[in-house]
Write a protein that holds these residues in place. Structure first.
Motif, PDB file in Angstrom:
ATOM      1  N   ALA A 291       0.842  -1.194   0.000  1.00 47.71           N
ATOM      2  CA  ALA A 291       0.000   0.000   0.000  1.00 47.71           C
ATOM      3  C   ALA A 291       0.874   1.239   0.000  1.00 47.71           C
ATOM      4  O   ALA A 291       2.075   1.178   0.268  1.00 47.71           O
ATOM      5  CB  ALA A 291      -0.915  -0.004   1.222  1.00 47.71           C
ATOM      6  N   VAL A 292       0.271   2.385  -0.278  1.00 43.52           N
ATOM      7  CA  VAL A 292       0.994   3.646  -0.199  1.00 43.52           C
ATOM      8  C   VAL A 292       1.345   3.959   1.260  1.00 43.52           C
ATOM      9  O   VAL A 292       2.436   4.444   1.561  1.00 43.52           O
ATOM     10  CB  VAL A 292       0.172   4.787  -0.815  1.00 43.52           C
ATOM     11  CG1 VAL A 292       0.828   6.139  -0.569  1.00 43.52           C
ATOM     12  CG2 VAL A 292       0.008   4.554  -2.321  1.00 43.52           C
ATOM     13  N   ILE A 293       0.423   3.669   2.180  1.00 49.38           N
ATOM     14  CA  ILE A 293       0.693   3.897   3.597  1.00 49.38           C
ATOM     15  C   ILE A 293       1.782   2.927   4.052  1.00 49.38           C
ATOM     16  O   ILE A 293       1.662   1.716   3.878  1.00 49.38           O
ATOM     17  CB  ILE A 293      -0.587   3.698   4.435  1.00 49.38           C
ATOM     18  CG1 ILE A 293      -1.672   4.669   3.965  1.00 49.38           C
ATOM     19  CG2 ILE A 293      -0.298   3.897   5.918  1.00 49.38           C
ATOM     20  CD1 ILE A 293      -3.018   4.471   4.644  1.00 49.38           C
ATOM     21  N   ARG A 294       2.828   3.454   4.616  1.00 49.52           N
ATOM     22  CA  ARG A 294       4.007   2.659   4.963  1.00 49.52           C
ATOM     23  C   ARG A 294       3.655   1.505   5.894  1.00 49.52           C
ATOM     24  O   ARG A 294       2.976   1.671   6.909  1.00 49.52           O
ATOM     25  CB  ARG A 294       5.052   3.540   5.640  1.00 49.52           C
ATOM     26  CG  ARG A 294       6.342   2.827   5.954  1.00 49.52           C
ATOM     27  CD  ARG A 294       7.344   3.727   6.641  1.00 49.52           C
ATOM     28  NE  ARG A 294       7.691   4.889   5.826  1.00 49.52           N
ATOM     29  CZ  ARG A 294       8.688   5.708   6.130  1.00 49.52           C
ATOM     30  NH1 ARG A 294       9.413   5.522   7.227  1.00 49.52           N
ATOM     31  NH2 ARG A 294       8.950   6.742   5.352  1.00 49.52           N
ATOM     32  N   GLY A 295       4.135   0.305   5.532  1.00 52.94           N
ATOM     33  CA  GLY A 295       3.926  -0.874   6.352  1.00 52.94           C
ATOM     34  C   GLY A 295       2.569  -1.525   6.187  1.00 52.94           C
ATOM     35  O   GLY A 295       2.274  -2.525   6.844  1.00 52.94           O
TER      36      GLY A 295
END
Length: 519
Positions: A291-295
């Motif tokens: 995903a774009v959101i880290r982790g």
């Protein structure tokens, strides 16, 4: 003081450059459409990397002209790029051959045998076919077999976004969130594999030294060089923010940041995905993508020939609708939407299974339309296509919900079909949940902008960025009677189509030898 970022959305049929402010408004926009690829053979899909770069330069210069004084206030630029599109670079980081674009269907022979342990293991869990298809789809393996003289020159083998980053910054570096394709990426650990395993390395044909440096999404991966500034019009020294794939950016752009909110893309490849803090596989060995959101991860189910089927329909059956649109001075889509509203839900018994191409777990699948009667018209077929695509994605969403143990209560829509109120309402009725449509159709660009503003510290986190930047233009609520009808059709009919017809598909394949079965 207002702040602005540039998003460059690189799709297979057009590139778009946009300027967003920190409130999620798309203020300026430039677009160039082009033939998605050229094909030396029917199964090929290629494009020149420098053609892509020239398009980027043109749309950025166009955007600069439109933006005026705002251009100097831009604080960063980021890409959202199509997936599974790879380029081979030499030691000078120049393309050795045209780019392999994601619709490319050529296959390597891969006559070298799979090691006995891996072969037995994959056969035991029913994934031997998936393994064979995956390694034969690797364009690196195809180059090794068919272009050995070119393969010998390869220094970097990378997804296309890496090349764009290089052209802007002079650095061969990319985001973790763009590494999606037939490459040796460790999706669970969001990095290149640390340990040697045959199916991580040898099955793809890529050597470790050919891999690029990776950074986290949202990080500044470099700065616009003087040369790139002259070519694009971007300010020299402008931060280039590590972006994500187009689908991942769409998911962020509709505000889907947890497992209860799904992102549905009405694209050439139709997909449904959620955002999860856990790595999970909706289908065995089908990874969750970064995903774009880290982790975080985007568990996804896709339909390879999704809204491509609309183009197929218009080409094969839509001449009358196209002529009607010309007569009325409107678009063919508006005429088709009107036809949709005149057809009852369930299409008077017409049901479509949208397997216009085989899948890893359905290797012999074919498309099917059942339930024809003398009352059915071309508009019934059109609505059956819309409903059939949704039924397939409903099936996929069920697999995702089973793995997350979370019920989806809201769906955000993107892509061409999202522009249609009729299609959005049908989707809400079929899935039985609220469907939301963002005010901009450019949700992939918006997702890239959200990522840039978080990465550049304008917002502290994605939650606050989404709250301030994502605004819904329209909300569609499910209609009870239609929802019940669709649930009955889905559970009692659609789910049984493939199991009932699979034996016939097998006989068709045995007789016609299509589709080709590997392994």
């Amino acid at each position: 003081m207002d702040k602005y970022v540039i998003s460059i959305d690189c799709g297979s049929q057009s590139f778009r450059a946009m300027i967003f402010n920190e409130f999620g408004e798309c203020l300026f926009y430039a677009k160039e459409e082009f033939e998605p690829y050229f094909a030396l053979k029917p199964e090929y899909a290629e494009q020149n990397a420098d053609f892509y770069w020239e398009v980027i330069c043109r749309i950025l210069k166009d955007l600069k002209e439109k933006a005026g004084e705002i251009w100097e206030k831009v604080i960063g630029v980021s890409f959202a790029t199509m997936r599974d599109t790879v380029v081979a670079l030499d030691k000078d980081h120049k393309p050795i051959r045209p780019v392999f674009v994601w619709p490319d269907q050529r296959m390597a022979e891969c006559n070298n045998k799979i090691p006995a342990i891996e072969n037995a293991g994959f056969k035991a869990i029913g994934m031997k076919y998936a393994l064979e298809v995956s390694r034969r789809k690797s364009k690196a393996n195809w180059m090794i077999e068919n272009e050995p003289e070119l393969w010998a020159k390869v220094d970097k083998y990378c997804v296309i976004s890496t090349y764009f980053n290089y052209k802007l910054t002079g650095k061969v570096i990319d985001s973790v969130a763009t590494q999606i394709g037939h490459i040796p990426f460790d999706y669970k650990n969001l990095n290149w594999p640390k340990n040697f395993m045959w199916f991580r390395w040898n099955m793809w044909g890529v050597k470790k030294y050919m891999l690029t440096e990776l950074t986290q999404c949202g990080e500044t991966l470099g700065y616009v060089t003087k040369e790139a500034s002259l070519e694009t019009g971007l300010k020299e020294g402008l931060p280039v923010v590590a972006g994500g794939s187009d689908k991942a950016c769409e998911t962020l752009g509709v505000g889907a940041r947890d497992e209860s909110f799904a992102s549905l893309s009405f694209g050439t490849q139709s997909t449904i995905q959620v955002t999860s803090p856990k790595y999970l596989e909706p289908i065995a060995f089908l990874p969750s993508y970064p995903a774009v959101i880290r982790g975080y991860y985007n568990p996804e189910i896709g339909l390879w020939r999704g809204y491509w089927m609309i183009s197929w329909y218009k080409k094969e059956f839509g001449n009358l609708d196209i002529e009607e649109a010309k007569r009325l001075g409107t678009s063919a889509e508006e005429v088709l939407d009107k036809g949709l509203s005149n057809i009852p839900p369930g299409c008077a018994g017409l049901m479509l299974q949208p397997y216009w191409g085989p899948g890893l777990k359905t290797p012999m699948a074919k498309g099917a339309i059942i339930g024809f009667g003398d009352i059915h018209t071309r508009h019934h077929i059109y609505r059956a296509i819309i409903e059939g695509i949704n039924f397939a994605l409903m099936d996929g969403l069920g697999l995702i919900e089973k793995k997350t143990n979370v019920k989806v209560t809201r769906i955000g829509v993107s892509g061409g079909g999202a522009n249609s109120d009729e299609i959005c309402q049908i989707t809400s009725n079929m899935f039985g949940v609220e469907v939301v449509r963002e005010r901009t159709v450019e949700t992939s660009g918006l997702g890239a902008a959200i990522n840039s503003f978080v990465g550049l510290k304008v917002y502290d986190d994605y939650e606050s960025a989404i709250k301030n930047m994502v605004k819904y233009e329209k909300i569609f609520k499910p209609e009870e009677d239609e929802m019940k009808l669709y649930q009955e059709l889905f559970n009692k009919v659609y789910k049984n189509i493939y199991p009932r017809l699979s034996k016939l598909y097998k006989e068709i394949q045995n007789i016609t030898k299509y589709p080709v079965i590997y392994g």
